[in-house]
Design a protein around this motif. Sequence first.
Motif, PDB file in Angstrom:
ATOM      1  N   GLY A 184      42.674  14.316  31.011  1.00 25.79           N
ATOM      2  CA  GLY A 184      41.110  14.089  30.182  1.00 25.79           C
ATOM      3  C   GLY A 184      40.668  13.014  30.510  1.00 25.79           C
ATOM      4  N   ALA A 185      39.590  12.760  29.520  1.00 23.36           N
ATOM      5  CA  ALA A 185      38.783  11.413  29.811  1.00 23.36           C
ATOM      6  C   ALA A 185      39.362  10.194  29.257  1.00 23.36           C
ATOM      7  N   ARG A 186      40.428  10.516  28.113  1.00 25.21           N
ATOM      8  CA  ARG A 186      41.143   9.355  27.782  1.00 25.21           C
ATOM      9  C   ARG A 186      42.576   9.374  28.303  1.00 25.21           C
ATOM     10  N   GLU A 187      42.792   8.648  28.968  1.00 28.29           N
ATOM     11  CA  GLU A 187      44.208   8.565  29.770  1.00 28.29           C
ATOM     12  C   GLU A 187      45.140   8.156  28.975  1.00 28.29           C
ATOM     13  N   TYR A 188      46.534   8.906  28.916  1.00 28.91           N
ATOM     14  CA  TYR A 188      47.698   8.451  28.378  1.00 28.91           C
ATOM     15  C   TYR A 188      48.809   8.481  29.411  1.00 28.91           C
ATOM     16  N   GLY A 189      49.979   7.969  28.847  1.00 32.30           N
ATOM     17  CA  GLY A 189      51.065   7.647  29.725  1.00 32.30           C
ATOM     18  C   GLY A 189      52.364   8.057  28.788  1.00 32.30           C
TER      19      GLY A 189
END
Length: 276
Positions: free
Chosen positions: A190-195
């Motif tokens: 997505g446009a917002r990165e997660y980890g």
Amino acid sequence: MFYLQHQESAVRPILGQAFTWVNIPVKLIAKAKAGYKFKHWLYNSTQLTDSIQVVNSDSSMTYIAVFESAVLSENPIPNAAMLNACGYEFVSWPSTSAAGTSPNHLKFVYMEDSDPGLNSAIAGFTTGVYNLTSATRIKGLGTNGVSFINTGSGNTGYPGTKLGGVLLALNTENKSDIKVKWTGRTLAIGAREYGIRLQYRIGDIVNFIDLLNEMNQVVDYSRGAANDSTLFEVKLPNILNQPYIQLLWRYYHKAGTSGNRDELGLDNIFIETKRI
């Protein structure tokens, strides 16, 4: 600088020593032993809640540091897995699993913050179903474990944009060489990165700490290409020989302020150990 820390069980007060000085400020720092947390100082029957005290006096005085267990209740949730010769494993979760259920000794959590970060506190356990196709959700992927995705709205049982990951409780008493293996996976970018960051704590009320590998690096999965996966293996530190610890695979926001978010997966958790 003078450091005062307890040596035995923190259920009972640990007596400080009396020191004499003349017009020299002395800093007292109460440092809790693993498995306990600072409660207060006692000085002349007065409770001082700041763990750091700066004292300046020309007469002797006694400070008593009091600590308490880091486990909030006698029956914390989730209950701890007793590690035996077979260790512990989480290898699958069906999409048909009943709402609010979870694997043994494990809970799916959500955080108090939207787009939660590395220090967001756990707000509760999710209670939704696992076969949803839109909005904030945890998806059961069968033999591929589970996936997490935050969105701009929530489903029943999944407060919007607040998913937090997986919490696992273990009893590691009388065990050594405890290794944690797990797989992180990218389902959608997505446009917002997660980890996904692996953290731990002793008990259930102190703050989580990043688990470090043998190279002193954090154990963290960052998104890759779609269907990318990475296998991790890390050894738990010796201080975690405890009756109750929690491991948190934290699904957290890394970058980006608008747009959709990464869907990341967690699979194949194995805890391997030896008896001391």
